[in-house]
Motif scaffolding. Structure first.
Motif, PDB file in Angstrom:
ATOM      1  N   CYS A  23     -55.538 -32.817  69.641  1.00 27.45           N
ATOM      2  CA  CYS A  23     -55.124 -33.837  70.600  1.00 27.45           C
ATOM      3  C   CYS A  23     -55.294 -35.213  69.944  1.00 27.45           C
ATOM      4  O   CYS A  23     -56.392 -35.574  69.534  1.00 27.45           O
ATOM      5  CB  CYS A  23     -55.980 -33.769  71.866  1.00 27.45           C
ATOM      6  N   CYS A  43     -57.969 -37.486  72.296  1.00 27.63           N
ATOM      7  CA  CYS A  43     -59.420 -37.248  72.369  1.00 27.63           C
ATOM      8  C   CYS A  43     -59.959 -36.505  71.138  1.00 27.63           C
ATOM      9  O   CYS A  43     -61.172 -36.385  70.980  1.00 27.63           O
ATOM     10  CB  CYS A  43     -59.778 -36.492  73.646  1.00 27.63           C
ATOM     11  N   CYS A  67     -53.289 -31.072  76.419  1.00 35.22           N
ATOM     12  CA  CYS A  67     -54.723 -31.030  76.126  1.00 35.22           C
ATOM     13  C   CYS A  67     -55.509 -30.558  77.337  1.00 35.22           C
ATOM     14  O   CYS A  67     -55.413 -31.146  78.414  1.00 35.22           O
ATOM     15  CB  CYS A  67     -55.210 -32.412  75.676  1.00 35.22           C
ATOM     16  N   CYS A  90     -58.502 -33.595  77.993  1.00 38.12           N
ATOM     17  CA  CYS A  90     -58.221 -34.928  78.557  1.00 38.12           C
ATOM     18  C   CYS A  90     -56.907 -35.005  79.321  1.00 38.12           C
ATOM     19  O   CYS A  90     -56.626 -36.021  79.960  1.00 38.12           O
ATOM     20  CB  CYS A  90     -58.259 -35.985  77.455  1.00 38.12           C
TER      21      CYS A  90
HETATM   22 ZN    ZN Z   1     -57.227 -34.603  74.606  1.00 41.45          ZN
END
Ligand code: ZN
Length: 142
Positions: A83, A86, A103, A106
């Protein structure tokens, strides 16, 4: 394919101009999905794709010399599983069937190829910040 690779490399060099860092995945020993290339057998497809990527890399590496630019080959590990928001790395977040990365940590989501490009950008940023071997995941201790 040769003509396409000539035009593609020329377009990239002209579009981004002088002193550009082009970051590409080192696709040596990477296997590809065969579903889009079904007219030849698997070995022929693999050979064609390997050759096509190699040729594009060669053309780009040659053409960047005219603009004081540089081609950086990076480890392809996790570039499609990480991701970019994050940093979580999770294989199942990439959904091949809908070409989407979602993701689970997040909630960030985007086209899976775009995610790969964003992660290559991040590796390029790590490189210009001084990391001579930028990569995601575990590192080999030299
Ligand atoms: Zn993420």
């Amino acid at each position: 394919m040769t003509d396409v690779n000539h035009r593609l490399s020329k377009t990239l060099v002209n579009r981004y101009g002088r002193n550009t860092l082009f970051v590409i995945e080192d696709l040596t020993d990477v296997s590809f999905d065969d579903k889009n290339l079904n007219t030849w057998n698997k070995a022929q497809n693999c050979e064609l794709r390997s050759w096509a990527f190699y040729q594009l890399e060669q053309f780009l590496s040659y053409k960047v010399k005219e603009t004081d630019s540089f081609v950086l080959k990076v480890d392809a590990s996790y570039t499609s599983q990480r991701c970019p928001k994050c940093g979580r790395i999770h294989k199942l977040n990439r959904h091949h069937d809908i070409h989407e990365y979602i993701c689970d940590a997040c909630g960030y989501h985007s086209n899976d190829d775009r995610i790969g490009a964003m992660n290559l950008y991040e590796l390029g940023t790590m490189y210009v910040s001084g990391d001579t071997n930028p990569r995601f995941g575990s590192r080999k201790i030299d």
